[in-house]
Design a protein around this motif. Structure first.
Motif, PDB file in Angstrom:
ATOM      1  N   SER A 124       0.211  -7.171  -1.580  1.00 45.11           N
ATOM      2  CA  SER A 124       0.787  -5.954  -0.985  1.00 45.11           C
ATOM      3  C   SER A 124       0.916  -4.841  -2.016  1.00 45.11           C
ATOM      4  O   SER A 124       1.256  -5.089  -3.181  1.00 45.11           O
ATOM      5  CB  SER A 124       2.165  -6.257  -0.394  1.00 45.11           C
ATOM      6  OG  SER A 124       2.093  -7.317   0.538  1.00 45.11           O
ATOM      7  N   VAL A 125       0.656  -3.604  -1.565  1.00 45.85           N
ATOM      8  CA  VAL A 125       0.859  -2.412  -2.395  1.00 45.85           C
ATOM      9  C   VAL A 125       1.527  -1.358  -1.529  1.00 45.85           C
ATOM     10  O   VAL A 125       1.410  -1.362  -0.304  1.00 45.85           O
ATOM     11  CB  VAL A 125      -0.481  -1.869  -2.966  1.00 45.85           C
ATOM     12  CG1 VAL A 125      -1.132  -2.891  -3.872  1.00 45.85           C
ATOM     13  CG2 VAL A 125      -1.439  -1.493  -1.846  1.00 45.85           C
ATOM     14  N   GLY A 126       2.226  -0.418  -2.162  1.00 43.38           N
ATOM     15  CA  GLY A 126       2.899   0.648  -1.431  1.00 43.38           C
ATOM     16  C   GLY A 126       3.123   1.862  -2.302  1.00 43.38           C
ATOM     17  O   GLY A 126       3.104   1.782  -3.539  1.00 43.38           O
ATOM     18  N   SER A 127       3.344   3.000  -1.643  1.00 44.55           N
ATOM     19  CA  SER A 127       3.578   4.240  -2.382  1.00 44.55           C
ATOM     20  C   SER A 127       4.233   5.260  -1.462  1.00 44.55           C
ATOM     21  O   SER A 127       4.055   5.211  -0.236  1.00 44.55           O
ATOM     22  CB  SER A 127       2.258   4.803  -2.924  1.00 44.55           C
ATOM     23  OG  SER A 127       2.486   5.984  -3.652  1.00 44.55           O
ATOM     24  N   SER A 128       5.008   6.177  -2.070  1.00 43.77           N
ATOM     25  CA  SER A 128       5.647   7.279  -1.339  1.00 43.77           C
ATOM     26  C   SER A 128       5.270   8.589  -2.005  1.00 43.77           C
ATOM     27  O   SER A 128       5.427   8.743  -3.219  1.00 43.77           O
ATOM     28  CB  SER A 128       7.167   7.123  -1.320  1.00 43.77           C
ATOM     29  OG  SER A 128       7.549   5.941  -0.652  1.00 43.77           O
ATOM     30  N   GLU A 170      -1.939  12.518  -0.569  1.00 43.78           N
ATOM     31  CA  GLU A 170      -1.542  11.949  -1.864  1.00 43.78           C
ATOM     32  C   GLU A 170      -1.193  10.466  -1.755  1.00 43.78           C
ATOM     33  O   GLU A 170      -1.608   9.648  -2.604  1.00 43.78           O
ATOM     34  CB  GLU A 170      -0.322  12.719  -2.411  1.00 43.78           C
ATOM     35  CG  GLU A 170      -0.628  14.115  -2.882  1.00 43.78           C
ATOM     36  CD  GLU A 170       0.613  14.843  -3.365  1.00 43.78           C
ATOM     37  OE1 GLU A 170       0.497  15.644  -4.304  1.00 43.78           O
ATOM     38  OE2 GLU A 170       1.715  14.578  -2.820  1.00 43.78           O
ATOM     39  N   VAL A 171      -0.461  10.123  -0.733  1.00 47.97           N
ATOM     40  CA  VAL A 171      -0.061   8.723  -0.607  1.00 47.97           C
ATOM     41  C   VAL A 171      -1.265   7.849  -0.259  1.00 47.97           C
ATOM     42  O   VAL A 171      -1.374   6.709  -0.714  1.00 47.97           O
ATOM     43  CB  VAL A 171       1.063   8.573   0.444  1.00 47.97           C
ATOM     44  CG1 VAL A 171       0.534   8.706   1.868  1.00 47.97           C
ATOM     45  CG2 VAL A 171       1.761   7.214   0.288  1.00 47.97           C
ATOM     46  N   ARG A 231      -5.048  -4.115   5.772  1.00 48.32           N
ATOM     47  CA  ARG A 231      -4.238  -3.404   6.765  1.00 48.32           C
ATOM     48  C   ARG A 231      -3.433  -2.320   6.068  1.00 48.32           C
ATOM     49  O   ARG A 231      -2.907  -2.541   4.969  1.00 48.32           O
ATOM     50  CB  ARG A 231      -3.294  -4.368   7.489  1.00 48.32           C
ATOM     51  CG  ARG A 231      -3.990  -5.390   8.361  1.00 48.32           C
ATOM     52  CD  ARG A 231      -2.987  -6.260   9.083  1.00 48.32           C
ATOM     53  NE  ARG A 231      -3.620  -7.224   9.964  1.00 48.32           N
ATOM     54  CZ  ARG A 231      -2.958  -8.101  10.714  1.00 48.32           C
ATOM     55  NH1 ARG A 231      -1.616  -8.105  10.677  1.00 48.32           N
ATOM     56  NH2 ARG A 231      -3.602  -8.934  11.488  1.00 48.32           N
ATOM     57  N   ARG A 232      -3.332  -1.162   6.727  1.00 49.41           N
ATOM     58  CA  ARG A 232      -2.568  -0.047   6.155  1.00 49.41           C
ATOM     59  C   ARG A 232      -1.580   0.476   7.195  1.00 49.41           C
ATOM     60  O   ARG A 232      -1.883   0.565   8.370  1.00 49.41           O
ATOM     61  CB  ARG A 232      -3.512   1.081   5.729  1.00 49.41           C
ATOM     62  CG  ARG A 232      -4.434   0.710   4.579  1.00 49.41           C
ATOM     63  CD  ARG A 232      -5.362   1.857   4.221  1.00 49.41           C
ATOM     64  NE  ARG A 232      -6.319   2.109   5.296  1.00 49.41           N
ATOM     65  CZ  ARG A 232      -7.141   3.162   5.334  1.00 49.41           C
ATOM     66  NH1 ARG A 232      -7.074   4.079   4.375  1.00 49.41           N
ATOM     67  NH2 ARG A 232      -7.998   3.313   6.317  1.00 49.41           N
ATOM     68  N   ARG A 254       5.279   7.501   3.464  1.00 51.60           N
ATOM     69  CA  ARG A 254       5.231   6.165   2.884  1.00 51.60           C
ATOM     70  C   ARG A 254       4.035   5.394   3.450  1.00 51.60           C
ATOM     71  O   ARG A 254       3.836   5.341   4.669  1.00 51.60           O
ATOM     72  CB  ARG A 254       6.514   5.388   3.193  1.00 51.60           C
ATOM     73  CG  ARG A 254       6.504   3.927   2.774  1.00 51.60           C
ATOM     74  CD  ARG A 254       6.666   3.758   1.291  1.00 51.60           C
ATOM     75  NE  ARG A 254       6.533   2.361   0.885  1.00 51.60           N
ATOM     76  CZ  ARG A 254       6.675   1.942  -0.374  1.00 51.60           C
ATOM     77  NH1 ARG A 254       6.961   2.831  -1.342  1.00 51.60           N
ATOM     78  NH2 ARG A 254       6.534   0.670  -0.662  1.00 51.60           N
ATOM     79  N   MET A 255       3.236   4.844   2.554  1.00 54.62           N
ATOM     80  CA  MET A 255       2.126   3.993   2.986  1.00 54.62           C
ATOM     81  C   MET A 255       2.285   2.603   2.367  1.00 54.62           C
ATOM     82  O   MET A 255       2.478   2.463   1.156  1.00 54.62           O
ATOM     83  CB  MET A 255       0.767   4.568   2.589  1.00 54.62           C
ATOM     84  CG  MET A 255      -0.397   3.602   2.899  1.00 54.62           C
ATOM     85  SD  MET A 255      -2.030   4.279   2.559  1.00 54.62           S
ATOM     86  CE  MET A 255      -2.235   5.310   4.007  1.00 54.62           C
ATOM     87  N   ASP A 256       2.196   1.600   3.201  1.00 49.61           N
ATOM     88  CA  ASP A 256       2.185   0.200   2.760  1.00 49.61           C
ATOM     89  C   ASP A 256       0.871  -0.420   3.218  1.00 49.61           C
ATOM     90  O   ASP A 256       0.433  -0.207   4.352  1.00 49.61           O
ATOM     91  CB  ASP A 256       3.363  -0.575   3.362  1.00 49.61           C
ATOM     92  CG  ASP A 256       4.691  -0.090   2.815  1.00 49.61           C
ATOM     93  OD1 ASP A 256       4.929  -0.273   1.609  1.00 49.61           O
ATOM     94  OD2 ASP A 256       5.489   0.473   3.600  1.00 49.61           O
ATOM     95  N   ALA A 257       0.274  -1.164   2.335  1.00 49.45           N
ATOM     96  CA  ALA A 257      -0.997  -1.825   2.646  1.00 49.45           C
ATOM     97  C   ALA A 257      -0.958  -3.255   2.140  1.00 49.45           C
ATOM     98  O   ALA A 257      -0.227  -3.580   1.201  1.00 49.45           O
ATOM     99  CB  ALA A 257      -2.168  -1.068   2.015  1.00 49.45           C
TER     100      ALA A 257
END
Length: 239
Positions: free
Chosen positions: A65-69, A75-76, A104-105, A115-118
């Motif tokens: 899992s990876v994520g970013s805000s 940008e995200v 999956r994103r 916020r994106m989580d993948a």
């Protein structure tokens, strides 16, 4: 796979094969009957063979899992996709096919940020390669990635092979017992007349193993078969 087998036997008449289930567990019993005529005596040897075969899990699924805000969707998205691409590239370098990985994103808004989580779900058949890849990802991506514990399971192919092998092992055991008993009684073992699988069982247990101190599930299958052989008297000799 480990195998453990045993067998029980009884000599039965060729006619009238009706018996209760517990009779198959009795010791050797000899009965003499005439099938067609007094000079044509045919006898059967009934052998009950059992076997157990154990099969460890042959597949493992790992979730990365990876994520970013960020302040914008662009940008995200760029931030997350760079790490996803690095993960997929690492998979290819370790010989993992793209068909063994799914991505999956998920994008949502948190107050003023996007916020994106993948997650990348990878299926492994080589557990040593799995450990190597997980170590590489943790070392290179550090806290920006989360590598979950492996989830071990059995593939459909593995379970199918297990069920075939345990049945074959039980039949082989029964045949070996039949040979030994026929030799002891001075008989010649004929071809099998009937092979019947009476009972099959499967159960799951856990085994400690793997360099990562993971718990590796193992499925044990058992089979009990009844095999009927014709017998020929070989004690009569011509002078």
């Amino acid at each position: 796979m480990d195998s453990l087998s045993r067998g029980l036997a009884a000599i039965q008449p060729a006619a009238g094969r009706d018996f209760a289930g517990n009779e198959m567990e009795q010791g050797p019993e000899v009965r003499t009957v005439n099938r067609q005529s007094p000079g044509n005596r045919v006898r059967e040897l009934q052998v009950t063979g059992t076997a157990e075969v154990r099969c460890p899990a042959d597949r493992a699924s790992v979730r990365v899992s990876v994520g970013s805000s960020k302040e914008s969707v662009t940008e995200v998205t760029n931030s997350v996709l760079r790490r996803i691409e690095y993960i997929l590239q690492s998979l290819r370098q370790h010989g993992i096919s793209d068909t063994d990985a799914s991505v999956r994103r998920f994008v949502h808004r948190e107050e003023d940020l996007y916020r994106m989580d993948a997650e990348v779900v990878v299926t492994f058949s080589d557990f040593e390669k799995m450990e190597q890849l997980c170590s590489v990802l943790l070392e290179k991506l550090d806290k920006s990635v989360c590598v979950g514990p492996p989830q071990f399971y059995h593939s459909a192919e593995s379970l199918g092979q297990l069920r075939k092998q345990v049945c074959v092992s039980a039949v082989e055991n029964a045949q070996q017992k039949a040979r030994e008993i026929s030799q002891l009684l001075g008989q010649s073992l004929g071809p099998p007349m009937l092979v019947r699988e009476d009972e099959t069982r499967e159960w799951r247990d856990e085994e400690y193993g793997g360099r990562g101190h993971s718990t590796l599930p193992t499925i044990t299958a058992s089979s009990r078969v009844s095999v009927y052989f014709s017998l020929k008297d070989r004690s009569r000799k011509k002078f």
